[in-house]
Design an enzyme around this catalytic site. Structure first.
Site, PDB file in Angstrom:
ATOM      1  N   PHE A  49     -35.058 -18.773 -24.760  1.00  0.00           N
ATOM      2  CA  PHE A  49     -34.174 -18.518 -25.632  1.00  0.00           C
ATOM      3  C   PHE A  49     -34.505 -18.200 -27.004  1.00  0.00           C
ATOM      4  O   PHE A  49     -35.077 -19.056 -27.619  1.00  0.00           O
ATOM      5  CB  PHE A  49     -32.744 -19.267 -25.476  1.00  0.00           C
ATOM      6  CG  PHE A  49     -32.438 -19.278 -24.282  1.00  0.00           C
ATOM      7  CD1 PHE A  49     -31.343 -18.290 -23.701  1.00  0.00           C
ATOM      8  CD2 PHE A  49     -32.577 -20.250 -23.310  1.00  0.00           C
ATOM      9  CE1 PHE A  49     -30.859 -18.487 -22.613  1.00  0.00           C
ATOM     10  CE2 PHE A  49     -32.093 -20.427 -22.014  1.00  0.00           C
ATOM     11  CZ  PHE A  49     -31.209 -19.489 -21.685  1.00  0.00           C
ATOM     12  N   MET A 106     -36.942 -25.138 -20.929  1.00  0.00           N
ATOM     13  CA  MET A 106     -36.037 -24.154 -21.394  1.00  0.00           C
ATOM     14  C   MET A 106     -36.058 -24.320 -22.888  1.00  0.00           C
ATOM     15  O   MET A 106     -35.373 -24.855 -23.396  1.00  0.00           O
ATOM     16  CB  MET A 106     -34.547 -24.446 -20.581  1.00  0.00           C
ATOM     17  CG  MET A 106     -33.692 -23.584 -21.399  1.00  0.00           C
ATOM     18  SD  MET A 106     -31.980 -23.312 -20.810  1.00  0.00           S
ATOM     19  CE  MET A 106     -31.529 -25.238 -20.523  1.00  0.00           C
ATOM     20  N   PRO A 107     -37.210 -23.541 -23.343  1.00  0.00           N
ATOM     21  CA  PRO A 107     -37.362 -23.563 -24.938  1.00  0.00           C
ATOM     22  C   PRO A 107     -35.994 -22.774 -25.635  1.00  0.00           C
ATOM     23  O   PRO A 107     -35.688 -21.932 -25.132  1.00  0.00           O
ATOM     24  CB  PRO A 107     -38.712 -23.071 -25.044  1.00  0.00           C
ATOM     25  CG  PRO A 107     -39.203 -22.938 -23.570  1.00  0.00           C
ATOM     26  CD  PRO A 107     -38.144 -22.733 -22.898  1.00  0.00           C
ATOM     27  N   TYR A 108     -35.766 -23.225 -26.554  1.00  0.00           N
ATOM     28  CA  TYR A 108     -34.841 -22.622 -27.597  1.00  0.00           C
ATOM     29  C   TYR A 108     -35.374 -22.480 -29.097  1.00  0.00           C
ATOM     30  O   TYR A 108     -35.864 -23.678 -29.537  1.00  0.00           O
ATOM     31  CB  TYR A 108     -33.487 -23.467 -27.681  1.00  0.00           C
ATOM     32  CG  TYR A 108     -32.358 -22.739 -28.835  1.00  0.00           C
ATOM     33  CD1 TYR A 108     -31.557 -21.862 -28.442  1.00  0.00           C
ATOM     34  CD2 TYR A 108     -32.578 -23.336 -29.762  1.00  0.00           C
ATOM     35  CE1 TYR A 108     -30.818 -21.303 -29.502  1.00  0.00           C
ATOM     36  CE2 TYR A 108     -31.739 -22.935 -30.973  1.00  0.00           C
ATOM     37  CZ  TYR A 108     -30.651 -21.898 -30.718  1.00  0.00           C
ATOM     38  OH  TYR A 108     -29.865 -21.287 -31.474  1.00  0.00           O
ATOM     39  N   LYS A 117     -44.579 -21.538 -20.675  1.00  0.00           N
ATOM     40  CA  LYS A 117     -43.110 -21.628 -20.409  1.00  0.00           C
ATOM     41  C   LYS A 117     -42.690 -20.452 -19.833  1.00  0.00           C
ATOM     42  O   LYS A 117     -43.461 -19.380 -19.722  1.00  0.00           O
ATOM     43  CB  LYS A 117     -42.323 -21.672 -21.786  1.00  0.00           C
ATOM     44  CG  LYS A 117     -42.461 -23.283 -22.433  1.00  0.00           C
ATOM     45  CD  LYS A 117     -42.034 -24.134 -21.510  1.00  0.00           C
ATOM     46  CE  LYS A 117     -41.949 -25.468 -22.210  1.00  0.00           C
ATOM     47  NZ  LYS A 117     -41.820 -26.653 -21.476  1.00  0.00           N
TER      48      LYS A 117
END
Length: 71
Positions: A41, A1-3, A35
């Protein structure tokens, strides 16, 4: 879950430009790291120029000096 947090000075970034940043950043994370875009996000913060400094001076002053020196 990249931000990913993108910070830019508040100088009239358009909604279309923001949309392109969000899409491009998401696509990059999909292409490079595999991803899932549904859990990626991207947040764009616009910072007032007087709240942003470079080289020990406010960005407006920094840019003024840079333009005078021909950079």
């Amino acid at each position: 879950m990249p931000y990913v947090n993108i910070q830019v000075t508040r100088e009239g970034v358009t909604p279309e430009q923001k949309s392109r940043l969000i899409r491009g950043t998401t696509d990059l994370l999909v292409d490079v790291l595999g991803k899932n875009p549904a859990t990626t996000f991207v947040v764009i913060d616009e910072v007032e120029m007087e709240n942003w400094g470079i080289g020990g001076v406010p960005v407006k002053e920094f840019r003024s000096k840079a333009s005078l020196s021909g950079r």
